[in-house]
Design a protein around this motif. Structure first.
Motif, PDB file in Angstrom:
ATOM      1  N   LEU A 264       1.083  -1.270   0.007  1.00 11.72           N
ATOM      2  CA  LEU A 264       0.010  -0.038   0.058  1.00 11.72           C
ATOM      3  C   LEU A 264       0.658   1.324  -0.013  1.00 11.72           C
ATOM      4  O   LEU A 264       0.511   2.354  -0.676  1.00 11.72           O
ATOM      5  CB  LEU A 264      -0.881  -0.098   1.207  1.00 11.72           C
ATOM      6  CG  LEU A 264      -2.184   1.055   1.142  1.00 11.72           C
ATOM      7  CD1 LEU A 264      -2.984   0.933  -0.060  1.00 11.72           C
ATOM      8  CD2 LEU A 264      -3.032   0.780   2.534  1.00 11.72           C
ATOM      9  N   THR A 265       2.062   1.251   0.534  1.00 15.11           N
ATOM     10  CA  THR A 265       3.109   2.092   0.887  1.00 15.11           C
ATOM     11  C   THR A 265       3.561   2.739  -0.639  1.00 15.11           C
ATOM     12  O   THR A 265       3.878   1.739  -1.255  1.00 15.11           O
ATOM     13  CB  THR A 265       3.927   2.039   1.962  1.00 15.11           C
ATOM     14  OG1 THR A 265       3.529   1.931   2.889  1.00 15.11           O
ATOM     15  CG2 THR A 265       5.083   3.473   1.839  1.00 15.11           C
ATOM     16  N   ASP A 266       3.572   3.903  -0.971  1.00 14.90           N
ATOM     17  CA  ASP A 266       4.040   4.344  -2.194  1.00 14.90           C
ATOM     18  C   ASP A 266       5.377   5.111  -2.038  1.00 14.90           C
ATOM     19  O   ASP A 266       5.609   5.799  -1.095  1.00 14.90           O
ATOM     20  CB  ASP A 266       2.984   5.666  -3.106  1.00 14.90           C
ATOM     21  CG  ASP A 266       3.504   5.811  -4.377  1.00 14.90           C
ATOM     22  OD1 ASP A 266       4.600   5.450  -4.780  1.00 14.90           O
ATOM     23  OD2 ASP A 266       2.711   6.376  -5.056  1.00 14.90           O
TER      24      ASP A 266
ATOM     25  N   PRO B  24       5.146   8.877  -2.864  1.00 17.30           N
ATOM     26  CA  PRO B  24       3.954   9.331  -2.823  1.00 17.30           C
ATOM     27  C   PRO B  24       3.675  10.873  -3.468  1.00 17.30           C
ATOM     28  O   PRO B  24       4.723  11.567  -3.477  1.00 17.30           O
ATOM     29  CB  PRO B  24       3.843   9.744  -1.157  1.00 17.30           C
ATOM     30  CG  PRO B  24       5.221   9.898  -0.915  1.00 17.30           C
ATOM     31  CD  PRO B  24       5.982   8.885  -1.663  1.00 17.30           C
TER      32      PRO B  24
ATOM     33  N   TRP C  34     -12.279   2.009  -2.754  1.00 12.40           N
ATOM     34  CA  TRP C  34     -11.436   3.029  -1.897  1.00 12.40           C
ATOM     35  C   TRP C  34     -10.802   2.245  -0.855  1.00 12.40           C
ATOM     36  O   TRP C  34     -11.649   1.403  -0.144  1.00 12.40           O
ATOM     37  CB  TRP C  34     -12.651   3.995  -1.387  1.00 12.40           C
ATOM     38  CG  TRP C  34     -13.010   4.970  -2.439  1.00 12.40           C
ATOM     39  CD1 TRP C  34     -14.385   4.968  -2.932  1.00 12.40           C
ATOM     40  CD2 TRP C  34     -12.256   6.139  -3.046  1.00 12.40           C
ATOM     41  NE1 TRP C  34     -14.278   5.925  -3.659  1.00 12.40           N
ATOM     42  CE2 TRP C  34     -13.367   6.725  -3.800  1.00 12.40           C
ATOM     43  CE3 TRP C  34     -11.045   6.727  -2.916  1.00 12.40           C
ATOM     44  CZ2 TRP C  34     -12.832   7.885  -4.611  1.00 12.40           C
ATOM     45  CZ3 TRP C  34     -10.775   7.902  -3.647  1.00 12.40           C
ATOM     46  CH2 TRP C  34     -11.586   8.555  -4.805  1.00 12.40           C
ATOM     47  N   SER C  35      -9.813   2.859  -0.291  1.00 11.97           N
ATOM     48  CA  SER C  35      -9.252   2.399   0.864  1.00 11.97           C
ATOM     49  C   SER C  35      -9.787   3.003   2.097  1.00 11.97           C
ATOM     50  O   SER C  35     -11.022   3.758   1.923  1.00 11.97           O
ATOM     51  CB  SER C  35      -7.702   2.771   1.111  1.00 11.97           C
ATOM     52  OG  SER C  35      -7.661   4.359   1.099  1.00 11.97           O
TER      53      SER C  35
ATOM     54  N   GLN D  38      -7.790   7.562   0.859  1.00 12.64           N
ATOM     55  CA  GLN D  38      -6.395   8.253   0.109  1.00 12.64           C
ATOM     56  C   GLN D  38      -6.190   7.286  -1.076  1.00 12.64           C
ATOM     57  O   GLN D  38      -5.665   8.081  -2.087  1.00 12.64           O
ATOM     58  CB  GLN D  38      -5.411   7.997   1.195  1.00 12.64           C
ATOM     59  CG  GLN D  38      -4.074   8.706   0.621  1.00 12.64           C
ATOM     60  CD  GLN D  38      -2.951   8.635   1.501  1.00 12.64           C
ATOM     61  OE1 GLN D  38      -2.970   8.154   2.464  1.00 12.64           O
ATOM     62  NE2 GLN D  38      -1.778   9.375   1.141  1.00 12.64           N
ATOM     63  N   HIS D  39      -6.359   5.958  -1.064  1.00 11.64           N
ATOM     64  CA  HIS D  39      -6.293   5.154  -2.324  1.00 11.64           C
ATOM     65  C   HIS D  39      -7.344   4.559  -2.900  1.00 11.64           C
ATOM     66  O   HIS D  39      -8.446   4.300  -2.322  1.00 11.64           O
ATOM     67  CB  HIS D  39      -5.319   3.978  -1.910  1.00 11.64           C
ATOM     68  CG  HIS D  39      -4.108   4.422  -1.059  1.00 11.64           C
ATOM     69  ND1 HIS D  39      -3.069   4.889  -1.504  1.00 11.64           N
ATOM     70  CD2 HIS D  39      -4.346   4.345   0.435  1.00 11.64           C
ATOM     71  CE1 HIS D  39      -2.342   4.973  -0.500  1.00 11.64           C
ATOM     72  NE2 HIS D  39      -2.829   4.820   0.720  1.00 11.64           N
TER      73      HIS D  39
ATOM     74  N   ILE E 150      -3.352   0.916  -8.240  1.00  6.44           N
ATOM     75  CA  ILE E 150      -3.589   1.837  -7.096  1.00  6.44           C
ATOM     76  C   ILE E 150      -3.416   3.241  -7.400  1.00  6.44           C
ATOM     77  O   ILE E 150      -2.075   3.532  -7.859  1.00  6.44           O
ATOM     78  CB  ILE E 150      -2.736   1.442  -6.154  1.00  6.44           C
ATOM     79  CG1 ILE E 150      -2.871  -0.162  -5.724  1.00  6.44           C
ATOM     80  CG2 ILE E 150      -3.164   1.878  -4.632  1.00  6.44           C
ATOM     81  CD1 ILE E 150      -1.996  -0.665  -4.572  1.00  6.44           C
TER      82      ILE E 150
ATOM     83  N   THR F 265      -3.060   6.845  -5.590  1.00  9.79           N
ATOM     84  CA  THR F 265      -3.153   7.608  -4.646  1.00  9.79           C
ATOM     85  C   THR F 265      -3.161   9.151  -4.548  1.00  9.79           C
ATOM     86  O   THR F 265      -2.641   9.518  -5.454  1.00  9.79           O
ATOM     87  CB  THR F 265      -1.604   7.327  -3.697  1.00  9.79           C
ATOM     88  OG1 THR F 265      -1.491   5.805  -3.601  1.00  9.79           O
ATOM     89  CG2 THR F 265      -1.426   7.918  -2.436  1.00  9.79           C
TER      90      THR F 265
ATOM     91  N   SER G  33      -3.964  14.962  -0.437  1.00 12.77           N
ATOM     92  CA  SER G  33      -5.055  15.209   0.397  1.00 12.77           C
ATOM     93  C   SER G  33      -5.831  16.250  -0.023  1.00 12.77           C
ATOM     94  O   SER G  33      -7.066  16.542   0.310  1.00 12.77           O
ATOM     95  CB  SER G  33      -4.510  15.505   1.810  1.00 12.77           C
ATOM     96  OG  SER G  33      -3.460  16.556   1.763  1.00 12.77           O
TER      97      SER G  33
END
Length: 369
Positions: A49-51, A54, A342-343, A347-348, A360, A362, A365
């Motif tokens: 999940l981590t980009d 980002p 959606w997450s 956010q994702h 995915i 991202t 905000s």
């Protein structure tokens, strides 16, 4: 909704991570640390999940005009972890916070975000469906029974029920009831080993179910009919028919006021709060733009004001409920979108196509401000 520009790159190029997975994506699930894509060939493709790059680290806002820009990625997305589970399409659900459950014919397997797999149970008969329990664990329908597995994978209880193959399965948000579609009926039971009397409704062949978050309504996709709403307090049934395509995707807003469905040439958002005792169906909130291509998948953002929609031509858009303005997330191409979600933090946005692309996206905000 603000858009961002970087030469001629699309939003998909700038914000998305995408992979070629070699088979159609049939469903997906988010965990705290990864996204699992279930494939039609029986494999799971798991993405972190981590980009590593980002979008917020690549955004720039001009001081003189406030125009937002984003620079392209410098590195390719890390490869997926691929795990062969079965030789047939999988049923997939989240279990716990960082693991997934997938079915292999009669077996339930737990798969970590890193791809480590172990056997939870072998039912001895085909597993029809699995469903997430919000309070923790999953339900599995198999051989005419429904079994609850806790987050550790241990059996909590078993309920036998009349009927055969389960075509739909869903658990209420408060985890106090569950619903099953089987033998052209909707069956609602209390959660636990001793369910008490069951409610039953003859609706026709049910392909999908979705509880409203407050537990007052059940939305059912009924083959050849459209969408049927059932209010459990008084057994009221509301039918929304005349869909040009199958309503394979149902999503409720967090406040239970809006139900969004696929199956038409635009996003269909029903204002459930508009239903009165003498109205035959809820009002429709015109959302997004009409096109000569069917919407295949929808999901409402956790905050309840945005809808993501995937189309039969591969396009993905985001729109505010009741507004025509859209944000183009993915241009058409590379197969129909059949899985989109959606997450939990919004956010994702993950989705997959029937041409074997998993992605995915991202969002920074401030993009939906």
């Amino acid at each position: 909704m603000d858009t961002m520009e970087a030469d001629t790159a699309t939003l998909y190029d700038l914000l998305g991570r995408r992979w070629t997975v070699g088979a159609p994506v049939t469903s997906l699930a988010f965990a705290e640390d990864g996204v699992a894509f279930a494939l039609a060939d029986g494999a799971l493709a798991i993405a972190p999940l981590t980009d590593i790059e980002p979008p917020q680290d690549r955004c720039r806002v001009a001081l003189d005009g406030g125009r937002a820009t984003i620079s392209p990625r410098r590195k390719p997305a890390p490869p997926l972890t691929k795990v062969v589970i079965s030789d047939a399409p999988l049923h997939l659900a989240l279990i716990g916070t960082s693991g997934f459950v997938a079915s292999d014919h009669s077996r339930l397997l737990r798969v970590s975000a890193s791809g480590v797999t172990h056997l939870i149970a072998d039912h001895g008969s085909p597993i029809d469906l699995v469903a997430l329990v919000q309070a923790g664990g999953i339900l599995a329908a198999s051989g005419g029974s429904v079994i609850f597995y806790n987050p550790n994978g241990d059996v909590g209880w078993l309920q036998e029920r009349a009927g055969g193959h389960a075509s739909a399965l869903a658990v209420s948000r408060d985890s106090r009831r569950f619903a099953v579609g089987a033998d052209n009926c909707l069956l609602v039971r209390a959660f636990g080993a001793r369910p008490g009397p069951a409610a039953s409704f003859e609706l026709g062949p049910i392909s999908h179910l979705a509880w409203s978050p407050d537990g007052s309504w059940l939305a059912a996709s009924v083959v050849g009919t459209g969408v049927v709403l059932v209010r459990l307090a008084d057994a009221r049934i509301v039918r929304m028919s005349s869909y040009p395509g199958s309503t394979a995707s149902l999503s409720w807003s967090a406040d239970s006021r809006v139900l969004v469905t696929s199956g038409a040439y635009r996003m269909i958002a029903w204002d459930i709060a508009s239903l009165s005792d003498d109205s035959e169906r809820p009002a429709s909130l015109a959302t997004g733009r009409a096109r000569p291509v069917l919407v295949k998948a929808v999901d409402i953002h956790p905050e309840g004001q945005l809808i993501a929609a995937g189309y039969a031509d591969g396009m993905v858009v985001v729109a505010k409920i009741g507004e025509s303005d859209e944000l183009l997330v993915k241009p058409p191409g590379r197969g129909a979108i059949h899985a989109l979600r959606w997450s939990a933090d919004g956010q994702h946005l993950a989705f997959g196509t029937d041409n074997g692309e998993a992605a995915i996206v991202t969002f920074p905000s401030h993009i939906f401000k």
